[in-house]
Design an enzyme around this catalytic site. Structure first.
Site, short mmCIF file in Angstrom:
data_model
loop_
_atom_site.label_atom_id
_atom_site.label_comp_id
_atom_site.label_asym_id
_atom_site.label_seq_id
_atom_site.Cartn_x
_atom_site.Cartn_y
_atom_site.Cartn_z
N ARG A 161 0.82 -1.22 0.00
CA ARG A 161 0.00 0.00 0.00
C ARG A 161 0.85 1.26 0.00
O ARG A 161 0.50 2.26 -0.65
CB ARG A 161 -0.93 0.00 1.22
N PHE A 194 -18.55 7.24 1.42
CA PHE A 194 -17.41 7.57 0.58
C PHE A 194 -17.50 9.03 0.18
O PHE A 194 -18.56 9.67 0.31
CB PHE A 194 -17.42 6.71 -0.69
N SER A 217 -7.01 7.26 0.04
CA SER A 217 -6.84 5.82 -0.03
C SER A 217 -7.80 5.23 0.99
O SER A 217 -7.66 5.47 2.19
CB SER A 217 -5.39 5.42 0.29
N SER A 218 -8.80 4.49 0.52
CA SER A 218 -9.86 4.00 1.40
C SER A 218 -9.31 3.05 2.47
O SER A 218 -8.25 2.44 2.30
CB SER A 218 -10.92 3.26 0.58
N ALA A 219 -10.05 2.92 3.56
CA ALA A 219 -9.66 2.00 4.62
C ALA A 219 -9.62 0.57 4.06
O ALA A 219 -10.54 0.15 3.36
CB ALA A 219 -10.66 2.08 5.78
#
Length: 385
Positions: free
Chosen positions: A38, A241, A92-94
């Site tokens: 990541r 979101f 950057s999403s969880a």
């Protein structure tokens, strides 16, 4: 892990993958977060969910640890402009949310996938691991974000088709019918192009909310049934979101008029809109948005609600006052009546509700338990009702 000479992140990535497994992520999904680093998709400065700033140059260890926490990391603020209010505009999403959406999409190795909202490129890399680079396309509306993602994907050894375009309106030139469309932005009106590029019997996975300004959202998993039939499916729980940039129109504004009706609740009426309760109300009652405000000299915030189809509004105060006015609707009364019906139905959770999108009619309908049990239907502006 295609191009990763630096292995210092591996213990952190392994711990993250273990947490995802413990949280119920399937093995083939959880293992992706070990294989794809990541941190290689993050800029040198990011912000955590508590607005903590992580700077790779100032504290590389803290920055690397943040990359492998299960939290959304803001990667762009104020559209990349200097001197703004610090509002998140890309992230950057969880990982938990990413794993949940990938599992909901039920992606198989032979599937082709269109991602809406490239962001950092990390999710596109996960998709490449699942189905191969040649089966993945991704679209991003922000030119700087798109360019950064393409660079990160190339550096990490991934080569999906990465396009800078407004995915609400653009379609890929000569695009195939994708088996899956996965959106990483929230919408109320599912764009026609998303469904048009979806294979018959394909799945669209997208965060959805009834209207901008609604509290939270739900994960919609819609099956395209082909033959001009509507796409439909149940929600798979709640989530929120960033909104698609073409659908961020304000849902309303703080009402400052004098109420024509004031009542007093026994407790704090703001509970109506707390947490998942607010989302349930948004599924039960259409056409409203909400926000927070403060009376002069007050220490606690009140909640306001406005109708998106007329001038009706309400203010819910921590001292129990409920003020309403402005139009033919009595929004708080509608909420209370809807909650009574909801209790009579056995207090169903979000996963018992579903969504039907009829692109030909320009309508979307929310239903409870079965598509025939429609609670309400909304139409695109200009569409016949």
């Amino acid at each position: 892990m295609r191009n990763t000479p630096d292995r210092d992140h591996l213990p952190l990535a392994r711990s993250l993958a273990d947490r995802l497994r413990a949280g119920g992520a399937p093995e083939h999904i959880a293992s992706l977060f070990l294989r794809v680093p990541r941190h290689e998709f993050l800029p040198d400065v990011v912000w955590g969910e508590d607005r903590t700033r992580y700077d790779r140059a100032e504290d590389p260890d803290a920055w690397l640890r943040a990359a492998y926490t299960d939290q959304a990391l803001t990667t762009q603020r104020d559209g990349g402009r200097e001197g703004g209010m610090g509002l998140p505009t890309s992230s950057s999403s969880a990982p938990t949310i990413m794993a949940r959406m990938l599992a909901a999409a039920r992606i198989e190795p032979a599937h082709s996938v269109l991602e809406i909202g490239t962001g950092t490129g990390f999710n596109a890399a996960l998709l490449c691991e699942l189905v191969g680079d040649e089966r993945v396309a991704t679209m991003e509306i922000d030119p700087a974000v798109s360019a950064s993602a393409r660079s990160a994907l190339h550096a990490a050894g991934y080569a999906p088709e990465a396009v800078h375009a407004d995915a609400e309106h653009a379609r890929l030139s000569g695009a195939p019918a994708f088996h899956r469309v996965v959106a990483t932005c929230q919408v109320a009106d599912v764009p026609s192009g998303w469904l048009a590029q979806l294979h018959p019997r394909g799945l669209l996975v997208t965060p959805w909310a009834p209207t901008p300004g609604a509290p939270s959202g739900a994960l919609a998993v819609l099956e395209k049934r082909g033959g001009g039939l509507p796409a439909e499916g149940r929600f798979e729980g709640s989530l929120a979101f960033m909104w698609a940039r073409g659908q961020t129109r304000p849902g309303g504004r703080i009402p400052d008029a004098v109420p024509d009706r004031t009542t007093r609740a026994e407790g704090d009426p703001r509970y109506l809109l707390d947490g998942e309760g607010g989302l349930l109300l948004a599924l039960l009652v259409p056409d409203w948005a909400h926000g927070m405000g403060r009376e002069p000299g007050a220490s606690d915030l009140f909640m306001w609600v406005v109708s998106t189809r007329c001038g009706a509004w309400a203010r819910l105060h921590p001292d129990g006052r409920v003020e309403q006015g402005g139009g033919p609707r009595r929004l708080v009364d509608e909420f209370e009546e809807a909650l009574t019906r909801w209790r009579e139905q056995g207090e169903p959770g979000v996963a018992e509700f579903g969504l039907t999108v009829d692109d030909a009619r320009g309508s979307r309908s929310v239903w409870l338990r079965e598509p025939e049990a429609v609670l309400w239907t909304a139409h695109r502006p200009g569409e016949p009702r």
